[in-house]
Design a protein around this motif. Sequence first.
Motif, PDB file in Angstrom:
ATOM      1  N   PHE A   5       0.864  -1.271   0.049  1.00 57.38           N
ATOM      2  CA  PHE A   5      -0.015   0.067   0.055  1.00 57.38           C
ATOM      3  C   PHE A   5       0.768   1.319  -0.063  1.00 57.38           C
ATOM      4  O   PHE A   5       2.029   1.266   0.551  1.00 57.38           O
ATOM      5  N   ASP A   9      -2.483   5.348   1.299  1.00 59.01           N
ATOM      6  CA  ASP A   9      -3.294   4.396   1.492  1.00 59.01           C
ATOM      7  C   ASP A   9      -3.258   4.246   3.252  1.00 59.01           C
ATOM      8  O   ASP A   9      -4.153   4.021   3.895  1.00 59.01           O
ATOM      9  N   GLU A  10      -1.873   4.312   3.668  1.00 60.50           N
ATOM     10  CA  GLU A  10      -1.823   4.243   5.135  1.00 60.50           C
ATOM     11  C   GLU A  10      -2.367   5.380   5.771  1.00 60.50           C
ATOM     12  O   GLU A  10      -2.737   5.080   7.003  1.00 60.50           O
ATOM     13  N   ARG A  13      -5.737   4.615   5.980  1.00 56.96           N
ATOM     14  CA  ARG A  13      -5.900   3.558   7.100  1.00 56.96           C
ATOM     15  C   ARG A  13      -6.017   4.216   8.525  1.00 56.96           C
ATOM     16  O   ARG A  13      -6.791   3.739   9.423  1.00 56.96           O
ATOM     17  N   THR A  60      -7.559   0.929  -3.527  1.00 55.27           N
ATOM     18  CA  THR A  60      -6.819   0.488  -2.494  1.00 55.27           C
ATOM     19  C   THR A  60      -7.340   0.939  -1.304  1.00 55.27           C
ATOM     20  O   THR A  60      -7.154   0.263  -0.149  1.00 55.27           O
ATOM     21  N   GLU A  61      -7.739   2.257  -1.275  1.00 57.30           N
ATOM     22  CA  GLU A  61      -8.497   2.872   0.049  1.00 57.30           C
ATOM     23  C   GLU A  61      -9.588   1.935   0.394  1.00 57.30           C
ATOM     24  O   GLU A  61      -9.967   1.753   1.699  1.00 57.30           O
ATOM     25  N   VAL A  64      -8.402  -0.962   2.177  1.00 56.37           N
ATOM     26  CA  VAL A  64      -8.033  -0.507   3.446  1.00 56.37           C
ATOM     27  C   VAL A  64      -9.307  -0.116   4.495  1.00 56.37           C
ATOM     28  O   VAL A  64      -9.257  -0.967   5.645  1.00 56.37           O
ATOM     29  N   TRP A  65     -10.305   0.254   3.885  1.00 59.52           N
ATOM     30  CA  TRP A  65     -11.508   0.426   4.857  1.00 59.52           C
ATOM     31  C   TRP A  65     -12.096  -0.703   5.180  1.00 59.52           C
ATOM     32  O   TRP A  65     -12.627  -1.255   6.240  1.00 59.52           O
ATOM     33  N   GLU A  67     -10.936  -3.701   5.378  1.00 62.19           N
ATOM     34  CA  GLU A  67     -10.187  -4.479   6.264  1.00 62.19           C
ATOM     35  C   GLU A  67     -10.007  -3.854   7.683  1.00 62.19           C
ATOM     36  O   GLU A  67     -10.196  -4.525   8.593  1.00 62.19           O
ATOM     37  N   GLU A  68     -10.003  -2.524   7.752  1.00 62.06           N
ATOM     38  CA  GLU A  68     -10.193  -1.904   9.078  1.00 62.06           C
ATOM     39  C   GLU A  68     -11.340  -2.031   9.841  1.00 62.06           C
ATOM     40  O   GLU A  68     -11.567  -2.323  10.789  1.00 62.06           O
TER      41      GLU A  68
END
Length: 383
Positions: A5, A9-10, A13, A60-61, A64-65, A67-68
């Motif tokens: 990422f 992206d981080e 996150r 990719t965002e 991230v969303w 997964e979180e």
Amino acid sequence: MDFGFAAGDEEFRARSREWLAAHVSGAGDRRGWERVLGRDGWIGLGWGEAGYGNRTASLTEQVVWAEEYARSGAPARSGHIGENLLAPTLLAHGSDAQKRRFLPAVAAGEEWWCQGYSEPGAGSDLAGVRTRAERQGDGHYRITGQKIWTSLAHEADWCFVLARTDPDSRRHHGLTFLLVPMDQPELIEVRPIRQLTGTSDFNEVFFDGAVARAEHVVGGAGDGWKVAMSLLGFERGVSTLAQQIGFAEELGRVVRAAVASGAADDPVLRDRLVTLWAELRAMRWNALRTLGGSGDAGAPSVAKLLWAGWHQRLGELAVQVRGAAAGVGPADWTPGTPYALDAAQHLFLFSRADTVYGGSDQIQRTIIAERVLGLPREPKGAV
């Protein structure tokens, strides 16, 4: 291929994690939680279009969303059918009026949807739909028929229904995609289906002359098959990666139970645990590899075959490591009364359906054989 990422992206996150940490503990009831998500713009990240009360995010965002969200312990989403299935379908095939009417309500978490596809005689073979919708002179359709395995039908405000509008048509011809309000108590009956787990997440839905407005036909009368297939294509996406976060947590619980019970001392069982871990990692890489793909016809079927069998094997192992204790209820259980399943028991029983719902393993293999490998089509009526 780089599966990492980027710095942006981080940062996304960190913002997602911070927001979830501040709100999950006060999530409350499911409808209230959906409204909180909608209020702050977290519904509709993947729509690709803003302006409906949602924010947009890169692919990719979105990963991230998802997964979180799965890691945060937030409630299971109840608006996902409207957000991830109906909304992309309207964006692709709906009229401007339909988008204006329905997308803001989905983005706000105000209206919930269910899917009226499967029927007792038309499950995996969706082209066998028998539910009928007859056009009336007043600009409405009257819908008669039965749908089954309808998730959230007992709570949904709307249902998108695949129905036959040409009585002389066969198979995938003459079908229409209709948006039907569920608040028709005299014309729509919802009957919960009790599962092995004792819960009722699925329902039978009976339409007895239910009304749908002609302007709520998506994609045009008679073109429902194209719209329906397009919608099924949206089922693959970032939700697969979020699902795998949940799988990882379940695997972790099984590993801890195996260590606590001493079952992990068995080299055969330990090998099975390691194999499940490795297979889950492989599923993640496969999901990331295909997420931005160019429409490989077999990718969704391969993914379904992978995770369905994997999850069943995990459920079997979850009760095996518990030994005899997995077959009984709580210590304070009174014989003759119901009791709640523990996590391992629920996992084992619910996962028995994994290789059936959403398209059985047989159907997935047929799709791969015919559409990817180019093998001869299976004769109709073959066993």
